[in-house]
Motif scaffolding. Structure first.
Motif, PDB file in Angstrom:
ATOM      1  N   GLN A   1       2.703  -2.576  11.913  1.00  0.00           N
ATOM      2  CA  GLN A   1       3.018  -1.156  12.091  1.00  0.00           C
ATOM      3  C   GLN A   1       2.100  -0.265  11.248  1.00  0.00           C
ATOM      4  O   GLN A   1       2.295   0.952  11.187  1.00  0.00           O
ATOM      5  CB  GLN A   1       4.479  -0.884  11.699  1.00  0.00           C
ATOM      6  CG  GLN A   1       5.497  -1.756  12.411  1.00  0.00           C
ATOM      7  CD  GLN A   1       5.393  -1.670  13.909  1.00  0.00           C
ATOM      8  OE1 GLN A   1       5.399  -0.582  14.476  1.00  0.00           O
ATOM      9  NE2 GLN A   1       5.299  -2.820  14.576  1.00  0.00           N
ATOM     10  N   GLY A   2       1.105  -0.875  10.578  1.00  0.00           N
ATOM     11  CA  GLY A   2       0.152  -0.121   9.776  1.00  0.00           C
ATOM     12  C   GLY A   2       0.607   0.152   8.360  1.00  0.00           C
ATOM     13  O   GLY A   2       0.003   0.974   7.665  1.00  0.00           O
ATOM     14  N   GLN A   3       1.641  -0.550   7.875  1.00  0.00           N
ATOM     15  CA  GLN A   3       2.178  -0.289   6.544  1.00  0.00           C
ATOM     16  C   GLN A   3       1.617  -1.276   5.521  1.00  0.00           C
ATOM     17  O   GLN A   3       1.154  -2.367   5.857  1.00  0.00           O
ATOM     18  CB  GLN A   3       3.710  -0.359   6.570  1.00  0.00           C
ATOM     19  CG  GLN A   3       4.338   0.739   7.435  1.00  0.00           C
ATOM     20  CD  GLN A   3       5.847   0.673   7.403  1.00  0.00           C
ATOM     21  OE1 GLN A   3       6.456  -0.281   7.874  1.00  0.00           O
ATOM     22  NE2 GLN A   3       6.469   1.697   6.854  1.00  0.00           N
ATOM     23  N   GLN A   4       1.683  -0.832   4.252  1.00  0.00           N
ATOM     24  CA  GLN A   4       1.263  -1.680   3.138  1.00  0.00           C
ATOM     25  C   GLN A   4       2.481  -2.467   2.658  1.00  0.00           C
ATOM     26  O   GLN A   4       3.470  -1.884   2.219  1.00  0.00           O
ATOM     27  CB  GLN A   4       0.686  -0.836   2.004  1.00  0.00           C
ATOM     28  CG  GLN A   4      -0.550  -0.048   2.394  1.00  0.00           C
ATOM     29  CD  GLN A   4      -1.715  -0.942   2.768  1.00  0.00           C
ATOM     30  OE1 GLN A   4      -1.890  -2.023   2.202  1.00  0.00           O
ATOM     31  NE2 GLN A   4      -2.529  -0.489   3.711  1.00  0.00           N
ATOM     32  N   VAL A   5       2.403  -3.795   2.726  1.00  0.00           N
ATOM     33  CA  VAL A   5       3.545  -4.657   2.446  1.00  0.00           C
ATOM     34  C   VAL A   5       3.255  -5.515   1.225  1.00  0.00           C
ATOM     35  O   VAL A   5       2.162  -6.067   1.081  1.00  0.00           O
ATOM     36  CB  VAL A   5       3.859  -5.562   3.657  1.00  0.00           C
ATOM     37  CG1 VAL A   5       5.105  -6.400   3.402  1.00  0.00           C
ATOM     38  CG2 VAL A   5       4.025  -4.735   4.925  1.00  0.00           C
ATOM     39  N   LEU A   6       4.248  -5.611   0.340  1.00  0.00           N
ATOM     40  CA  LEU A   6       4.183  -6.554  -0.772  1.00  0.00           C
ATOM     41  C   LEU A   6       5.152  -7.683  -0.472  1.00  0.00           C
ATOM     42  O   LEU A   6       6.355  -7.466  -0.316  1.00  0.00           O
ATOM     43  CB  LEU A   6       4.564  -5.876  -2.092  1.00  0.00           C
ATOM     44  CG  LEU A   6       4.640  -6.807  -3.319  1.00  0.00           C
ATOM     45  CD1 LEU A   6       3.264  -7.374  -3.660  1.00  0.00           C
ATOM     46  CD2 LEU A   6       5.231  -6.090  -4.516  1.00  0.00           C
TER      47      LEU A   6
ATOM     48  N   ALA B   1      -0.531 -14.274   5.576  1.00  0.00           N
ATOM     49  CA  ALA B   1      -0.567 -13.045   4.775  1.00  0.00           C
ATOM     50  C   ALA B   1      -1.998 -12.539   4.702  1.00  0.00           C
ATOM     51  O   ALA B   1      -2.936 -13.182   5.164  1.00  0.00           O
ATOM     52  CB  ALA B   1      -0.003 -13.304   3.381  1.00  0.00           C
ATOM     53  N   GLY B   2      -2.169 -11.358   4.115  1.00  0.00           N
ATOM     54  CA  GLY B   2      -3.501 -10.792   3.955  1.00  0.00           C
ATOM     55  C   GLY B   2      -3.673  -9.509   4.750  1.00  0.00           C
ATOM     56  O   GLY B   2      -2.720  -8.955   5.307  1.00  0.00           O
ATOM     57  N   ASN B   3      -4.898  -9.025   4.813  1.00  0.00           N
ATOM     58  CA  ASN B   3      -5.214  -7.795   5.539  1.00  0.00           C
ATOM     59  C   ASN B   3      -5.151  -8.016   7.037  1.00  0.00           C
ATOM     60  O   ASN B   3      -5.467  -9.102   7.542  1.00  0.00           O
ATOM     61  CB  ASN B   3      -6.607  -7.295   5.171  1.00  0.00           C
ATOM     62  CG  ASN B   3      -6.625  -6.578   3.837  1.00  0.00           C
ATOM     63  OD1 ASN B   3      -5.625  -6.005   3.426  1.00  0.00           O
ATOM     64  ND2 ASN B   3      -7.762  -6.602   3.168  1.00  0.00           N
ATOM     65  N   GLY B   4      -4.781  -6.940   7.748  1.00  0.00           N
ATOM     66  CA  GLY B   4      -4.858  -6.945   9.190  1.00  0.00           C
ATOM     67  C   GLY B   4      -6.237  -6.471   9.628  1.00  0.00           C
ATOM     68  O   GLY B   4      -7.174  -6.395   8.830  1.00  0.00           O
ATOM     69  N   PRO B   5      -6.388  -6.128  10.912  1.00  0.00           N
ATOM     70  CA  PRO B   5      -7.673  -5.592  11.384  1.00  0.00           C
ATOM     71  C   PRO B   5      -8.041  -4.297  10.672  1.00  0.00           C
ATOM     72  O   PRO B   5      -7.190  -3.636  10.064  1.00  0.00           O
ATOM     73  CB  PRO B   5      -7.421  -5.358  12.878  1.00  0.00           C
ATOM     74  CG  PRO B   5      -6.287  -6.263  13.230  1.00  0.00           C
ATOM     75  CD  PRO B   5      -5.433  -6.337  12.010  1.00  0.00           C
ATOM     76  N   GLU B   6      -9.298  -3.933  10.731  1.00  0.00           N
ATOM     77  CA  GLU B   6      -9.818  -2.741  10.057  1.00  0.00           C
ATOM     78  C   GLU B   6      -8.978  -1.510  10.411  1.00  0.00           C
ATOM     79  O   GLU B   6      -8.701  -1.245  11.577  1.00  0.00           O
ATOM     80  CB  GLU B   6     -11.267  -2.506  10.474  1.00  0.00           C
ATOM     81  CG  GLU B   6     -12.030  -1.583   9.544  1.00  0.00           C
ATOM     82  CD  GLU B   6     -12.374  -2.241   8.228  1.00  0.00           C
ATOM     83  OE1 GLU B   6     -12.207  -1.577   7.189  1.00  0.00           O
ATOM     84  OE2 GLU B   6     -12.794  -3.414   8.236  1.00  0.00           O
ATOM     85  N   GLY B   7      -8.552  -0.784   9.367  1.00  0.00           N
ATOM     86  CA  GLY B   7      -7.774   0.427   9.571  1.00  0.00           C
ATOM     87  C   GLY B   7      -6.285   0.199   9.715  1.00  0.00           C
ATOM     88  O   GLY B   7      -5.526   1.158   9.856  1.00  0.00           O
ATOM     89  N   GLY B   8      -5.840  -1.051   9.682  1.00  0.00           N
ATOM     90  CA  GLY B   8      -4.423  -1.360   9.836  1.00  0.00           C
ATOM     91  C   GLY B   8      -3.730  -1.591   8.504  1.00  0.00           C
ATOM     92  O   GLY B   8      -4.217  -1.200   7.448  1.00  0.00           O
ATOM     93  N   GLY B   9      -2.585  -2.244   8.560  1.00  0.00           N
ATOM     94  CA  GLY B   9      -1.809  -2.520   7.353  1.00  0.00           C
ATOM     95  C   GLY B   9      -2.297  -3.773   6.648  1.00  0.00           C
ATOM     96  O   GLY B   9      -3.296  -4.391   7.025  1.00  0.00           O
ATOM     97  N   ALA B  10      -1.567  -4.154   5.596  1.00  0.00           N
ATOM     98  CA  ALA B  10      -1.945  -5.322   4.799  1.00  0.00           C
ATOM     99  C   ALA B  10      -0.710  -5.941   4.176  1.00  0.00           C
ATOM    100  O   ALA B  10       0.271  -5.259   3.885  1.00  0.00           O
ATOM    101  CB  ALA B  10      -2.952  -4.938   3.714  1.00  0.00           C
ATOM    102  N   ILE B  11      -0.765  -7.250   3.983  1.00  0.00           N
ATOM    103  CA  ILE B  11       0.269  -7.973   3.239  1.00  0.00           C
ATOM    104  C   ILE B  11      -0.366  -8.494   1.963  1.00  0.00           C
ATOM    105  O   ILE B  11      -1.242  -9.365   2.007  1.00  0.00           O
ATOM    106  CB  ILE B  11       0.837  -9.157   4.037  1.00  0.00           C
ATOM    107  CG1 ILE B  11       1.454  -8.690   5.352  1.00  0.00           C
ATOM    108  CG2 ILE B  11       1.880  -9.899   3.206  1.00  0.00           C
ATOM    109  CD1 ILE B  11       1.911  -9.830   6.250  1.00  0.00           C
ATOM    110  N   THR B  12       0.041  -7.932   0.833  1.00  0.00           N
ATOM    111  CA  THR B  12      -0.361  -8.476  -0.460  1.00  0.00           C
ATOM    112  C   THR B  12       0.735  -9.433  -0.891  1.00  0.00           C
ATOM    113  O   THR B  12       1.892  -9.029  -1.033  1.00  0.00           O
ATOM    114  CB  THR B  12      -0.531  -7.365  -1.500  1.00  0.00           C
ATOM    115  OG1 THR B  12      -1.442  -6.381  -0.999  1.00  0.00           O
ATOM    116  CG2 THR B  12      -1.047  -7.929  -2.806  1.00  0.00           C
ATOM    117  N   ALA B  13       0.400 -10.700  -1.061  1.00  0.00           N
ATOM    118  CA  ALA B  13       1.411 -11.726  -1.292  1.00  0.00           C
ATOM    119  C   ALA B  13       1.307 -12.311  -2.693  1.00  0.00           C
ATOM    120  O   ALA B  13       0.210 -12.610  -3.171  1.00  0.00           O
ATOM    121  CB  ALA B  13       1.277 -12.835  -0.255  1.00  0.00           C
ATOM    122  N   ILE B  14       2.470 -12.452  -3.331  1.00  0.00           N
ATOM    123  CA  ILE B  14       2.573 -13.124  -4.629  1.00  0.00           C
ATOM    124  C   ILE B  14       3.491 -14.319  -4.439  1.00  0.00           C
ATOM    125  O   ILE B  14       4.679 -14.164  -4.121  1.00  0.00           O
ATOM    126  CB  ILE B  14       3.141 -12.191  -5.724  1.00  0.00           C
ATOM    127  CG1 ILE B  14       2.366 -10.871  -5.778  1.00  0.00           C
ATOM    128  CG2 ILE B  14       3.130 -12.896  -7.071  1.00  0.00           C
ATOM    129  CD1 ILE B  14       0.949 -10.989  -6.259  1.00  0.00           C
TER     130      ILE B  14
END
Length: 461
Positions: free
Chosen positions: A255-260, A304-317
């Protein structure tokens, strides 16, 4: 002849009308339960694919859900998702047509669910409108956007010395009782992210409620989704809990959001797969872990990780348990190879009262050179070198065997070490943002003690 044709047409028309207007009972294939050893069920009489779901009738007329995890000849191996009480020999086994789908949507925010996607918080049913497959797939690596932007996690030691980038996968390596859960809670509350997904996999049931109420808190829960699959759940449900948390994170990333994504722990996920694999006869390979464990770990992490250019991302711990503080544990060793860096929590530092007990010298962020300025990177390397110099000579310093003026680098380490310790200390309710963390690092490292240009760079890779 004409009357017979008319009769046939009339009967066919009647059959067609019944097919169009009356419900048709679909025949289903059934098998039977032939054997149960531990948590492994064996069934015959039908064919189904690996990963398919089945339902098994109990003596009381209830049903138990199970998943097909293997086969040998005509025998299928099943693993139940819940309690197996009530199962009897030759019980009916029916394959289910639907694939494993999990509920997703913004309605999940603020909710606590189990590994099957069912609510645990007593807030009523989930009113989600979308579903996703439980077994997701990693994005084509050439379609991912690279990690180029830092992520403010609110922890000074990480922001300044082990900088995390958006879309990075980090490991948090810790033994028991060194502040792992508290550090996760700090990152949950202080990280700049749109959505936080927490996977509590294989933890004690008591810790689930404590994490939600004491560490996450009401404010943190509002933008979070918690997936809890405690230690008393079946190994299949623990496995599903980790995959479900990842699927929920993928939905919000799409959905284009930044996810932790915080998963506690990757080790329990590996142990759940070990239980399943050994139960169906897979031979152990490394310290009791079968080969399938080491193939499943990268499949989960790479989602996990970045999506396509300009989209959202999953930063995973991902937390990794080091039993007996053994950093060479096979799961810890495998995790280091597939993650983008690791943060090591030290029992020695925790016993000294330093919290968070991050061993900066043993930790590394592999994407840090790409997301910080050259000055920031150099000062972080200088910190490591000075801290390492002090610890290598700590015994001599403590007993008074070292004479000041003998070595300029040791003199500098002695002068700066108290300031270095203060830089990595932080209260559990105290947030330190990115700019403040960087300012504190530069101020600490630029103290006029001795010639800093004598320090040689360190290879971070």
């Amino acid at each position: 002849m004409t009357s017979r044709l008319a009769s046939l047409r009339s009967r066919l028309k009647d059959y067609q009308h019944r097919l169009d207007n009356e419900p048709v009972e679909v025949l289903s294939v059934e098998g039977r339960l032939t054997r149960m050893v531990g948590l492994t069920l064996e069934a015959v009489g039908f064919h189904a694919a690996i990963g398919s779901r089945c339902e098994i009738e109990t003596q009381g007329g209830q049903t138990i859900e199970a998943e097909i995890v293997g086969f040998s000849g005509e025998t299928l191996y099943l693993m139940p998702t819940g309690d197996t009480r009530g199962l009897i020999p030759n019980a009916r086994v029916r394959p289910l047509q639907s694939d494993s789908q999990i509920p997703v949507g913004p309605e999940l925010l603020g909710r606590v669910i189990d590994g099957a996607g069912k609510p645990l918080d007593g807030k009523g049913p989930l009113k989600t409108k979308s579903k996703m497959p439980l077994h997701g797939e990693a994005i084509n690596p050439l379609e991912r956007s690279p990690v180029r932007q830092h992520l403010d996690v609110g922890v000074q030691a990480i922001n300044s010395l082990l900088s995390v980038g958006r879309g990075q996968r980090m490991g948090l390596f810790a033994g028991s009782g060194v502040g792992k859960s508290v550090l996760l809670g700090m990152m949950t509350k202080f990280t700049e992210a749109d959505v936080i997904v927490v996977g509590l996999i294989g933890e004690r049931g008591r810790e689930v409620k404590e994490f939600i109420e004491d560490i996450l808190g009401t404010e943190g829960l509002e933008r979070a989704v918690v997936v809890a699959s405690p230690a008393d759940h079946s190994p299949l449900m623990r496995l599903h809990g980790a995959m479900l948390a990842t699927s929920v994170a993928e939905y919000f990333r799409d959905q284009g959001q930044q996810v932790l994504l915080l998963m506690d722990s990757l080790t329990r996920y590996a142990q759940a797969q070990r239980e399943i694999a050994l139960a169906i006869g897979e031979p152990p390979a490394t310290k009791g872990y079968p080969p399938s464990v080491f193939s499943l770990l990268p499949k989960l992490v790479e989602r996990a990780g970045n999506g396509p250019e300009g989209g959202g991302a999953i930063t995973a711990i991902y937390t990794v348990l080091t039993e007996g503080d053994d950093q060479q544990d096979p799961i810890a060793d495998a995790a280091r190879a597939i993650l983008d860096g690791h943060i090591v929590l030290s029992r020695r530092l925790a016993e000294m009262g330093q919290y968070p007990a991050i061993d900066v010298e043993a930790s590394i962020s592999r994407v840090m050179p790409q997301i910080v300025t050259p000055e920031h990177l150099q000062q972080a390397l200088n910190f490591k070198q000075i801290s390492s110099t002090y610890r290598q000579n700590q015994d001599l310093i403590n007993i008074g065997a070292y004479a000041m003026g003998t070595d300029a680098k040791i003199d500098e380490a002695i002068a700066l070490y108290p300031s270095l310790q203060e830089l990595v200390k932080q209260g559990m309710n105290e947030a330190v943002n990115w700019q403040q963390s960087l300012s504190n690092l530069l101020r600490t490292m630029q103290q006029p003690v001795v010639r800093r240009n004598e320090l040689s760079p360190i290879n971070v890779n």
